[in-house]
Design a protein around this motif. Structure first.
Motif, PDB file in Angstrom:
ATOM      1  N   PRO A  24      26.667   1.105  40.993  1.00 41.04           N
ATOM      2  CA  PRO A  24      26.908   1.398  42.409  1.00 41.04           C
ATOM      3  C   PRO A  24      25.597   1.440  43.180  1.00 41.04           C
ATOM      4  O   PRO A  24      24.550   1.753  42.627  1.00 41.04           O
ATOM      5  CB  PRO A  24      27.588   2.778  42.364  1.00 41.04           C
ATOM      6  CG  PRO A  24      27.129   3.389  41.081  1.00 41.04           C
ATOM      7  CD  PRO A  24      26.980   2.237  40.117  1.00 41.04           C
ATOM      8  N   SER A  25      25.657   1.116  44.447  1.00 40.08           N
ATOM      9  CA  SER A  25      24.468   1.190  45.294  1.00 40.08           C
ATOM     10  C   SER A  25      24.156   2.648  45.620  1.00 40.08           C
ATOM     11  O   SER A  25      25.001   3.533  45.443  1.00 40.08           O
ATOM     12  CB  SER A  25      24.688   0.408  46.588  1.00 40.08           C
ATOM     13  OG  SER A  25      25.652   1.075  47.400  1.00 40.08           O
ATOM     14  N   PHE A  26      22.948   2.894  46.116  1.00 41.22           N
ATOM     15  CA  PHE A  26      22.586   4.247  46.511  1.00 41.22           C
ATOM     16  C   PHE A  26      23.493   4.754  47.632  1.00 41.22           C
ATOM     17  O   PHE A  26      23.834   5.934  47.678  1.00 41.22           O
ATOM     18  CB  PHE A  26      21.111   4.291  46.948  1.00 41.22           C
ATOM     19  CG  PHE A  26      20.186   4.698  45.848  1.00 41.22           C
ATOM     20  CD1 PHE A  26      19.592   5.944  45.848  1.00 41.22           C
ATOM     21  CD2 PHE A  26      19.927   3.850  44.789  1.00 41.22           C
ATOM     22  CE1 PHE A  26      18.754   6.331  44.830  1.00 41.22           C
ATOM     23  CE2 PHE A  26      19.084   4.228  43.771  1.00 41.22           C
ATOM     24  CZ  PHE A  26      18.493   5.473  43.788  1.00 41.22           C
ATOM     25  N   GLU A  27      23.887   3.856  48.549  1.00 39.25           N
ATOM     26  CA  GLU A  27      24.777   4.266  49.634  1.00 39.25           C
ATOM     27  C   GLU A  27      26.128   4.699  49.083  1.00 39.25           C
ATOM     28  O   GLU A  27      26.697   5.716  49.520  1.00 39.25           O
ATOM     29  CB  GLU A  27      24.955   3.104  50.615  1.00 39.25           C
ATOM     30  CG  GLU A  27      25.802   3.447  51.832  1.00 39.25           C
ATOM     31  CD  GLU A  27      25.177   4.511  52.709  1.00 39.25           C
ATOM     32  OE1 GLU A  27      25.941   5.266  53.358  1.00 39.25           O
ATOM     33  OE2 GLU A  27      23.926   4.596  52.748  1.00 39.25           O
ATOM     34  N   GLU A  28      26.644   3.943  48.099  1.00 42.81           N
ATOM     35  CA  GLU A  28      27.921   4.307  47.494  1.00 42.81           C
ATOM     36  C   GLU A  28      27.815   5.627  46.736  1.00 42.81           C
ATOM     37  O   GLU A  28      28.738   6.456  46.787  1.00 42.81           O
ATOM     38  CB  GLU A  28      28.375   3.189  46.549  1.00 42.81           C
ATOM     39  CG  GLU A  28      28.779   1.910  47.264  1.00 42.81           C
ATOM     40  CD  GLU A  28      29.018   0.749  46.310  1.00 42.81           C
ATOM     41  OE1 GLU A  28      29.841  -0.112  46.636  1.00 42.81           O
ATOM     42  OE2 GLU A  28      28.359   0.710  45.248  1.00 42.81           O
ATOM     43  N   MET A  29      26.700   5.846  46.026  1.00 41.92           N
ATOM     44  CA  MET A  29      26.521   7.108  45.305  1.00 41.92           C
ATOM     45  C   MET A  29      26.393   8.275  46.279  1.00 41.92           C
ATOM     46  O   MET A  29      26.920   9.363  46.045  1.00 41.92           O
ATOM     47  CB  MET A  29      25.305   7.013  44.386  1.00 41.92           C
ATOM     48  CG  MET A  29      25.515   6.107  43.181  1.00 41.92           C
ATOM     49  SD  MET A  29      24.150   6.127  41.990  1.00 41.92           S
ATOM     50  CE  MET A  29      23.043   4.923  42.719  1.00 41.92           C
ATOM     51  N   LYS A  30      25.694   8.042  47.384  1.00 39.44           N
ATOM     52  CA  LYS A  30      25.533   9.102  48.396  1.00 39.44           C
ATOM     53  C   LYS A  30      26.889   9.516  48.961  1.00 39.44           C
ATOM     54  O   LYS A  30      27.187  10.713  49.089  1.00 39.44           O
ATOM     55  CB  LYS A  30      24.622   8.620  49.516  1.00 39.44           C
ATOM     56  CG  LYS A  30      24.429   9.623  50.648  1.00 39.44           C
ATOM     57  CD  LYS A  30      23.427   9.135  51.670  1.00 39.44           C
ATOM     58  CE  LYS A  30      24.012   8.079  52.573  1.00 39.44           C
ATOM     59  NZ  LYS A  30      25.002   8.649  53.526  1.00 39.44           N
ATOM     60  N   GLU A  31      27.728   8.516  49.286  1.00 39.45           N
ATOM     61  CA  GLU A  31      29.043   8.823  49.854  1.00 39.45           C
ATOM     62  C   GLU A  31      29.960   9.469  48.818  1.00 39.45           C
ATOM     63  O   GLU A  31      30.718  10.382  49.132  1.00 39.45           O
ATOM     64  CB  GLU A  31      29.663   7.539  50.398  1.00 39.45           C
ATOM     65  CG  GLU A  31      28.926   6.980  51.612  1.00 39.45           C
ATOM     66  CD  GLU A  31      29.554   5.697  52.118  1.00 39.45           C
ATOM     67  OE1 GLU A  31      30.550   5.238  51.510  1.00 39.45           O
ATOM     68  OE2 GLU A  31      29.054   5.156  53.128  1.00 39.45           O
ATOM     69  N   ASP A 108      18.883  -2.451  45.155  1.00 31.35           N
ATOM     70  CA  ASP A 108      19.015  -1.334  46.071  1.00 31.35           C
ATOM     71  C   ASP A 108      17.650  -0.899  46.546  1.00 31.35           C
ATOM     72  O   ASP A 108      16.635  -1.249  45.957  1.00 31.35           O
ATOM     73  CB  ASP A 108      19.721  -0.153  45.399  1.00 31.35           C
ATOM     74  CG  ASP A 108      20.510   0.675  46.399  1.00 31.35           C
ATOM     75  OD1 ASP A 108      20.209   0.586  47.606  1.00 31.35           O
ATOM     76  OD2 ASP A 108      21.412   1.395  45.974  1.00 31.35           O
ATOM     77  N   VAL A 109      17.650  -0.169  47.618  1.00 29.91           N
ATOM     78  CA  VAL A 109      16.435   0.446  48.134  1.00 29.91           C
ATOM     79  C   VAL A 109      16.717   1.918  48.349  1.00 29.91           C
ATOM     80  O   VAL A 109      17.875   2.338  48.447  1.00 29.91           O
ATOM     81  CB  VAL A 109      15.973  -0.196  49.464  1.00 29.91           C
ATOM     82  CG1 VAL A 109      15.651  -1.661  49.280  1.00 29.91           C
ATOM     83  CG2 VAL A 109      17.038  -0.019  50.539  1.00 29.91           C
ATOM     84  N   ILE A 110      15.663   2.708  48.409  1.00 32.73           N
ATOM     85  CA  ILE A 110      15.801   4.115  48.748  1.00 32.73           C
ATOM     86  C   ILE A 110      14.888   4.412  49.919  1.00 32.73           C
ATOM     87  O   ILE A 110      13.967   3.649  50.219  1.00 32.73           O
ATOM     88  CB  ILE A 110      15.463   5.035  47.556  1.00 32.73           C
ATOM     89  CG1 ILE A 110      13.991   4.875  47.168  1.00 32.73           C
ATOM     90  CG2 ILE A 110      16.366   4.755  46.384  1.00 32.73           C
ATOM     91  CD1 ILE A 110      13.560   5.876  46.127  1.00 32.73           C
ATOM     92  N   GLU A 111      15.128   5.493  50.603  1.00 30.93           N
ATOM     93  CA  GLU A 111      14.309   5.899  51.730  1.00 30.93           C
ATOM     94  C   GLU A 111      13.467   7.095  51.316  1.00 30.93           C
ATOM     95  O   GLU A 111      13.977   8.075  50.772  1.00 30.93           O
ATOM     96  CB  GLU A 111      15.177   6.246  52.930  1.00 30.93           C
ATOM     97  CG  GLU A 111      15.902   5.055  53.509  1.00 30.93           C
ATOM     98  CD  GLU A 111      16.716   5.405  54.733  1.00 30.93           C
ATOM     99  OE1 GLU A 111      17.089   6.593  54.866  1.00 30.93           O
ATOM    100  OE2 GLU A 111      16.972   4.534  55.568  1.00 30.93           O
ATOM    101  N   VAL A 112      12.149   7.017  51.560  1.00 33.04           N
ATOM    102  CA  VAL A 112      11.244   8.123  51.270  1.00 33.04           C
ATOM    103  C   VAL A 112      10.623   8.595  52.579  1.00 33.04           C
ATOM    104  O   VAL A 112      10.456   7.809  53.517  1.00 33.04           O
ATOM    105  CB  VAL A 112      10.147   7.716  50.262  1.00 33.04           C
ATOM    106  CG1 VAL A 112      10.760   7.275  48.947  1.00 33.04           C
ATOM    107  CG2 VAL A 112       9.266   6.611  50.823  1.00 33.04           C
ATOM    108  N   PRO A 113      10.270   9.880  52.684  1.00 37.92           N
ATOM    109  CA  PRO A 113       9.651  10.388  53.915  1.00 37.92           C
ATOM    110  C   PRO A 113       8.314   9.706  54.178  1.00 37.92           C
ATOM    111  O   PRO A 113       7.516   9.506  53.268  1.00 37.92           O
ATOM    112  CB  PRO A 113       9.460  11.879  53.620  1.00 37.92           C
ATOM    113  CG  PRO A 113      10.401  12.192  52.510  1.00 37.92           C
ATOM    114  CD  PRO A 113      10.495  10.939  51.692  1.00 37.92           C
TER     115      PRO A 113
END
Length: 234
Positions: A24-31, A108-113
């Motif tokens: 699963p993508s990070f967006e799918e895991m987040k949701e 996938d990509v992730i967002e970091v501060p």
């Protein structure tokens, strides 16, 4: 022992791999876990990886494999997803079943501060900010990360250029010779090689035009280690 969220995420990844062969993508895991950001997913993934429940497949961005079951923590066969269905045939007519490979997991990509600018020359203030920087997941390993925009040219011989984004793994410890974010006297931050000598700290540039910087041990605090770089081409 896994936390509730870690267990939920591991089960979700396992079911998705068994159903489709695709992580699963990070967006799918987040949701699926009702999390507020993808950085929360990244922390859970890193924790599961450190505990030996999952692993990232090499040379493929965000390709995950479950290697331990979420409930029994028993080793999982690496070939389980690719095992062909058994077929009974007469001994006189053997057949060879083709091996069907599962689809490759999606990238996938992730967002970091993104915490502002940091000096690769003389120290300047590393400003806190609320922006997020999308980063290919393959560039990051376990742990919590943040990004800083590089200002200056004192690290060019290490391949770190003005305008690059330095990807930093958050930590307060580092070995001699590692490139670190060093907070100097609690006020200014700089990106340098860390050296310890004679009870003090030396911050070394990677540019022959710059001199090393010397400080007392208590004047320098490590705030992270360089984990990777992002560069934009205009």
């Amino acid at each position: 022992m896994l936390t509730k969220k870690q267990h939920e995420l591991l089960s979700f990844i396992q079911v998705r791999l068994e159903d489709s062969g695709i992580s699963p993508s990070f967006e799918e895991m987040k949701e699926a876990l009702d999390l507020k950001s993808k950085s929360g997913v990244h922390r859970l993934i890193s924790a599961l990886e450190e505990r030996g429940f999952i692993r990232r497949l090499p040379n493929r961005a965000r390709a995950l494999e479950v290697i331990r079951e979420p409930d029994t923590a028993s080793p999982r066969s690496a070939a389980r997803a690719a095992t062909p269905v058994s077929v009974l045939v007469p001994k006189s007519a053997p057949i060879a079943l083709p091996r069907i490979e599962a689809p490759r997991p999606a990238n996938d990509v992730i967002e970091v501060p993104l915490h502002g600018r940091i000096a690769a020359g003389m120290p300047i203030e590393a400003m806190e900010g609320h922006a997020m920087l999308p980063v290919p997941a393959a560039l990051l390993g376990p742990g919590e990360h943040y990004a800083l925009e590089v200002s200056g040219d004192s690290m060019v011989e290490a391949g770190i250029l003005d305008g690059d984004f330095a990807l930093i793994r958050r930590t307060d410890v580092a070995r001699d010779g590692e490139i670190v974010v060093a907070l100097v006297r609690g006020e200014e931050a700089t990106l340098k090689y860390l050296r310890r000598e004679k009870g003090g700290v030396r911050l070394d540039p990677a540019n022959a035009a710059y001199e090393p910087q010397f400080y007392a041990a208590g004047e320098v605090q490590v705030q992270g280690k360089l984990a990777g770089l992002l560069r934009r081409y205009h």
